[in-house]
Every structure is written in C-alpha cells, then in structure tokens.
Design a protein around this motif. Structure first.
Motif, short mmCIF file in Angstrom:
data_model
loop_
_atom_site.label_atom_id
_atom_site.label_comp_id
_atom_site.label_asym_id
_atom_site.label_seq_id
_atom_site.Cartn_x
_atom_site.Cartn_y
_atom_site.Cartn_z
N ILE A 115 0.86 -1.19 0.00
CA ILE A 115 0.00 0.00 0.00
C ILE A 115 0.89 1.24 0.00
O ILE A 115 1.79 1.37 0.84
CB ILE A 115 -0.93 -0.01 1.22
N ARG A 116 0.65 2.09 -0.99
CA ARG A 116 1.48 3.28 -1.18
C ARG A 116 0.71 4.55 -0.82
O ARG A 116 -0.43 4.71 -1.26
CB ARG A 116 1.95 3.34 -2.64
N TYR A 117 1.33 5.44 -0.04
CA TYR A 117 0.78 6.77 0.20
C TYR A 117 1.71 7.76 -0.50
O TYR A 117 2.86 7.96 -0.08
CB TYR A 117 0.76 7.10 1.70
N PRO B 251 3.66 -3.05 3.37
CA PRO B 251 4.12 -1.66 3.20
C PRO B 251 4.67 -1.38 1.80
O PRO B 251 5.09 -2.28 1.09
CB PRO B 251 5.26 -1.53 4.22
N ASP B 252 4.63 -0.12 1.42
CA ASP B 252 5.31 0.36 0.21
C ASP B 252 5.68 1.82 0.50
O ASP B 252 5.68 2.23 1.67
CB ASP B 252 4.39 0.21 -1.02
N ILE B 253 5.93 2.61 -0.52
CA ILE B 253 6.33 4.01 -0.30
C ILE B 253 5.30 4.72 0.59
O ILE B 253 4.10 4.63 0.35
CB ILE B 253 6.44 4.75 -1.65
N ALA C 240 13.90 -6.81 4.30
CA ALA C 240 13.83 -7.95 3.37
C ALA C 240 14.02 -7.57 1.91
O ALA C 240 14.68 -8.29 1.16
CB ALA C 240 12.49 -8.65 3.54
N THR C 241 13.46 -6.43 1.48
CA THR C 241 13.58 -6.06 0.06
C THR C 241 15.04 -5.79 -0.27
O THR C 241 15.56 -6.28 -1.29
CB THR C 241 12.71 -4.82 -0.22
N ALA C 242 15.71 -5.04 0.62
CA ALA C 242 17.13 -4.75 0.40
C ALA C 242 17.95 -6.03 0.46
O ALA C 242 18.80 -6.28 -0.40
CB ALA C 242 17.61 -3.76 1.46
N GLY D 10 17.22 7.25 -3.39
CA GLY D 10 16.14 6.94 -2.43
C GLY D 10 16.77 6.49 -1.13
O GLY D 10 17.66 5.62 -1.13
N PHE D 11 16.33 7.10 -0.01
CA PHE D 11 16.93 6.73 1.28
C PHE D 11 15.83 6.50 2.29
O PHE D 11 15.84 7.03 3.39
CB PHE D 11 17.91 7.83 1.73
N GLY D 12 14.83 5.70 1.88
CA GLY D 12 13.76 5.29 2.79
C GLY D 12 14.06 3.90 3.30
O GLY D 12 15.22 3.54 3.50
N ASN D 13 13.02 3.09 3.48
CA ASN D 13 13.23 1.75 4.00
C ASN D 13 14.23 0.98 3.15
O ASN D 13 15.25 0.49 3.63
CB ASN D 13 11.86 1.02 4.04
N VAL D 14 13.96 0.89 1.84
CA VAL D 14 14.78 0.05 0.97
C VAL D 14 16.18 0.67 0.78
O VAL D 14 17.19 -0.02 0.92
CB VAL D 14 14.07 -0.16 -0.39
N GLY D 15 16.22 1.96 0.47
CA GLY D 15 17.50 2.62 0.21
C GLY D 15 18.44 2.58 1.41
O GLY D 15 19.63 2.27 1.28
N THR E 215 10.24 5.33 -13.12
CA THR E 215 10.61 6.18 -14.26
C THR E 215 11.68 7.23 -13.91
O THR E 215 11.57 8.39 -14.28
CB THR E 215 9.33 6.86 -14.84
N GLN E 216 12.71 6.82 -13.20
CA GLN E 216 13.79 7.77 -12.89
C GLN E 216 15.02 7.55 -13.77
O GLN E 216 15.77 8.49 -14.03
CB GLN E 216 14.16 7.68 -11.41
N VAL E 217 15.23 6.31 -14.21
CA VAL E 217 16.36 6.03 -15.10
C VAL E 217 15.82 6.14 -16.52
O VAL E 217 15.20 5.21 -17.04
CB VAL E 217 16.96 4.63 -14.82
N ALA F 72 13.68 -0.21 -6.88
CA ALA F 72 12.41 0.52 -7.05
C ALA F 72 11.64 -0.11 -8.21
O ALA F 72 12.24 -0.51 -9.21
CB ALA F 72 12.69 1.98 -7.37
N ASN F 73 10.34 -0.20 -8.06
CA ASN F 73 9.51 -0.77 -9.12
C ASN F 73 9.45 0.17 -10.31
O ASN F 73 9.26 1.38 -10.14
CB ASN F 73 8.08 -0.99 -8.58
N GLY F 74 9.60 -0.39 -11.51
CA GLY F 74 9.41 0.39 -12.74
C GLY F 74 10.35 1.55 -12.88
O GLY F 74 10.01 2.56 -13.51
#
Ligand code: NAD
Length: 438
Positions: free
Chosen positions: A86-88, A158-160, A204-206, A237-242, A319-321, A338-340
């Motif tokens: 779920i993304r907010y 969780p997601d972003i 886990a994702t990282a 990106g420096f959140g959970n995954v980054g 869509t950042q790269v 990151a997805n996509g």
C-alpha cells in the motif's frame, strides 16, 4: 541480447504502458519459440480482474474535512490470496496501482510464491500530514477496501509512504470488523513484531536484492565486478529500501557508499559514507533530508545517477532512469530495487553498453518473500528465528536468480525479458492446469 540499433525505440514514460509492452514482447517470444499462446489468454493475463476506487473523508487536525481517493487492484487470481503493498504518495492513481499489481503477479511467479498480485494506495502527501491524521486516513481507507481484504483473499504490505505503523492499524481495523476470522493477523504483513510481524521483514527487500547481486557476482555475470568488497555504490532513495541496502552493503560486505539521495536532493563523497550516520543526520534535519550531510555539495538526481560507481541502486520511485541519462551512467550493474524505475529506452541503452541490469521483478522480490514467511508464521501460530528467515530468503531468491539467468543464457536474452518469459510461461501453465470456471 543486444539490439543492433536503438533507432526506432520509442521511450515509454508511462509505467503501466511499459509493463504491458514488455508483457506483449514476452508473449510474442513464447508464442513463436516456446508454445502457441491462445489469444484469449493474453487479455486474461494482462488485465486486472478487480479494481476498486474509493473516495472517503478524513478530519484534518484543524477540524476541516478533506476528501481522499484510494485504490485497491487485484491483478491475477492464478493463486489466492492476492498480495501487494500500500502506497501513500501524491502520484498515486489507478494506472500506477494497476502497473504495480501487475508487477506483483510477475514477482510472485518468479520467486514461486502461491499468491496473485495486487496493490493499493491513497493519493496523499504523508509528509504534510500529522501522525493522527495519517492514522485516521489508514483506518478509513482500510474500512473502504475491507470487502477485498482477508488472510485468504487479499493481503496488503508496506510500500512508499507506509510502514509497520500503518500495517498494525490495518490489522486492528480488520480485526474489529472480523472478530471470528481465524489467524486474522495474516490479513496484512510488515506488521510490528508484537502483532505477529516477522523478523527481517523491514530489511527484506534490500536483503533480497543483495542476494541477487551476490549470486550475479559469484556467477561472474557482471563484467568488471568480482567482489562486493570495496565496490562503489550509489543509491537513489533513502527510505526503507535505500537505507537498508546501504547499511547491509556497508556493514556486511565492506562496500563503499559514495552517493545517496532522497526527494530533496543528494550527496556524493569519494571517501564513502556511513549509512546510519547519514540516517541520523536526515532524521535530525528540519527538511528530513540527506542534503547538507557533512557539508557535502548538493547534487540533483541526474547528477547522482551519472556519478562514478560500480553499483547503481534505484530505490526511490518509478521512471527515474530515463533514456537521456542512460548514456551517461557509469555503473557496471543496476540493481533495480524501485519498481518500474527504468524506461524501455534507458534499458536498451544500458544493456547495449554491456551494463548488467537486475530487473525489479526479480531484484526487489525479497520483500514479498518475507511477507509470505510472515503470513505462514501467522497461519501456523509460529515465530521463526531471524537466521531461519534469512536462510529461506536466500534460498528462494538465489533459485529465482538461477532460473531467470538460465533462460537469459539459453535464449540469449537480457534478464528483464527472461524474467517476464519465465513468469508468463508459468502463468500460462497454471491457467491450463486450473481450467476456466465454470
Ligand atoms: P520509502 O517511502 O520508505 O522511501 C522512498 C525514498 O525515496 C525516500 O527516501 C524518498 O525521499 C525518496 N524519493 C521519493 N521521490 C524521490 C525522487 N523523485 N527522487 C529521489 N528520491 C525520491 O519507500 P520504500 O519502501 O523504501 O520503497 C522504495 C521503492 O522500493 C519503491 O519503488 C517501492 O515500490 C519499492 N519496493 C518496496 C518494498 C518494501 O517492502 N517497502 C518492496 C518491494 C519494492
């Protein structure tokens, strides 16, 4: 596989359209070289089977009422329950959530989890909302999508913009309305440990991405990169995954974290950075950003993406790269957490430069894998040790990498095309084995 020429490739900036384009290419390949694909199946596999849009009010702290729009999309019922985060975020709309649900279907097939794909989200800016406003939003959104939720029908994560706190609230809200449901904590994963969360879910994702990277290095699939020790890393990106990818690579492998950025900008240091110190700086800063860390110069996303490094890790958003930057990327490998994150044109440019791309549907599947472990623990009333979770994760992810790499090698394909072909071939088999109801 290297294209002879890049002329004629139209850059697709829309994530959903891009996913469908890659899907169609994989179908064409399977139809021509593996087995004929019935045309009705193509639509069935491509289209989501359920999309819910909800509009709901939330009281802001100042007493005003604000209307929010949320979504929940179930992409495939190859297996049930469906599973997805779920993304907010202000960019959330139906197409984005549909693309992310499609990716979840592919991911679950690639790592061999008995789930269909789903995704949800609310169009909002959590950075501009108080804790209590976010809690009210989460409760009301959970209520609105409740007809879809259940431990055996649809399970969020969780997601972003969301984390353990939102997952705990989703569980509590669901439980209030479903007091008789057995193993109700399995309705959502990524929960706090006290509510049935799994050890190692947060990272886990990282961790899964790093297992993919390790295997690629071990198998000598990345030209010019023989070890993660001292490898130079740039992370978007420096959140959970980054943060977690930086921390694990730095602490467990001795990699050098040279560049980090978030939505406000980034920093680069040839001497390397200590991830938890950067995180402490970010958390203490008024802007909640890494910008200004250690007096380093402010860089934008473009400058960071094209900075010298061995391993580039997009871990922010889609869509950042893009094509105009891909030619300037200096890394040896792109680990897509990151997805996509990469456009079709950028991808072709990168592989044409002999850069190894570890695609999102494989590289970031560690999150849903440990979510699956959490769901299993909740259903069995068990609590696994951290080492047990890590060992099982490594096994699942390494097997998935080997399966996809084998197709890439045998068919002379890049890893993204191979991953799609692996997933879609399996989906076709599952449908033919289950049959079509009635
Ligand atoms: P998060 O909200 O914890 O962190 C996102 C980070 O990206 C933040 O540091 C934010 O500042 C940064 N960011 C946002 N917009 C940016 C921009 N335009 N430029 C640069 N940085 C920007 O989210 P997360 O959970 O770490 O997710 C990151 C990515 O990983 C997403 O694509 C998500 O879909 C994917 N993912 C997450 C999980 C998971 O378990 N959390 C699982 C699989 C995939």
């Amino acid at each position: 596989m290297k294209p002879n020429s890049l002329s004629g490739i139209k850059e697709e900036l829309d994530f959903l359209k891009r996913t469908r384009l890659e899907f169609e290419k994989a179908i064409q390949f399977i139809d021509a070289k593996v087995k004929p694909v019935e045309s009705g199946l193509v639509k069935l596999l491509e289209q989501p089977f359920r999309q819910l849009t909800v509009r709901f009010p939330v009281h802001r702290d100042n007493g005003s009422i604000e209307l929010f729009t949320g979504y929940r999309v179930q992409h495939s019922r190859l297996y049930e329950p469906t599973k997805g985060g779920i993304r907010y975020h202000p960019d959330v709309d139906l197409d984005l959530i549909t693309a992310l649900a499609f990716d979840m279907t592919l991911k679950c097939l690639i790592v061999d989890l008995p789930y269909g794909g789903s995704k949800g989200g609310v169009c909002c800016d959590p950075k501009k909302m108080s804790r209590s406003e976010l809690d009210r939003l989460t409760r009301r959104y959970t209520y609105e999508i409740m007809p879809m939720l259940g431990p055996d029908s649809d399970v969020p994560a969780p997601d972003i913009g969301t984390d353990e706190r939102e997952m705990g609230i989703i569980y509590d809200t669901y439980r209030m309305f479903s007091p008789q449901t057995p193993y109700a904590s399995a309705v959502v994963t990524g929960k706090p440990l006290n509510l049935g969360g799994s050890p190692n879910r947060r990272e886990a994702t990282a961790q899964g991405g790093i297992y993919v990277l390790e295997e690629a290095v071990k198998q000598k699939h990345i030209e010019g990169l023989t070890s993660l020790k001292n490898a130079a890393v740039v992370i978007l990106g420096f959140g959970n995954v980054g943060f977690n990818v930086a921390e694990i690579l730095h602490k467990d492998f001795g990699s050098r974290i040279l560049g980090i950025c978030d939505s406000k900008g980034g920093v680069y240091s040839e001497g390397g950075m200590i991830p938890h110190e950067v995180l402490a700086y970010k958390n203490a800063s008024a802007e909640q950003s890494v910008v200004g860390y250690n007096g380093l110069q402010h860089l934008d996303v473009k400058q960071l993406l094209t900075s010298p490094c061995d391993i580039l890790v997009p871990a922010a958003k889609e869509t950042q790269v893009v094509g105009e930057l891909a030619n300037e990327i200096k890394a040896k490998v792109v680990l897509e957490l990151a997805n996509g994150c990469t456009t079709n044109l950028a991808h072709e440019i990168l592989i044409n430069k002999d850069l190894y791309v570890l695609p999102d549907v494989l590289a970031n599947a560690g999150g849903v894998t440990v979510s699956y472990f959490e769901w299993l623990q909740n259903k069995a009333g068990e609590s696994w040790e951290s080492n047990q979770v890590k060992e099982r994760l490594q096994k699942k992810i390494t097997t998935a990498y080997r399966n996809v790499a084998e197709i890439a090698r045998n068919r002379d394909l890049d890893m993204r095309r191979a991953a799609f072909i692996f997933a879609i071939s399996k989906a076709i088999d599952v449908i033919s084995e289950r049959g079509i109801f009635p």
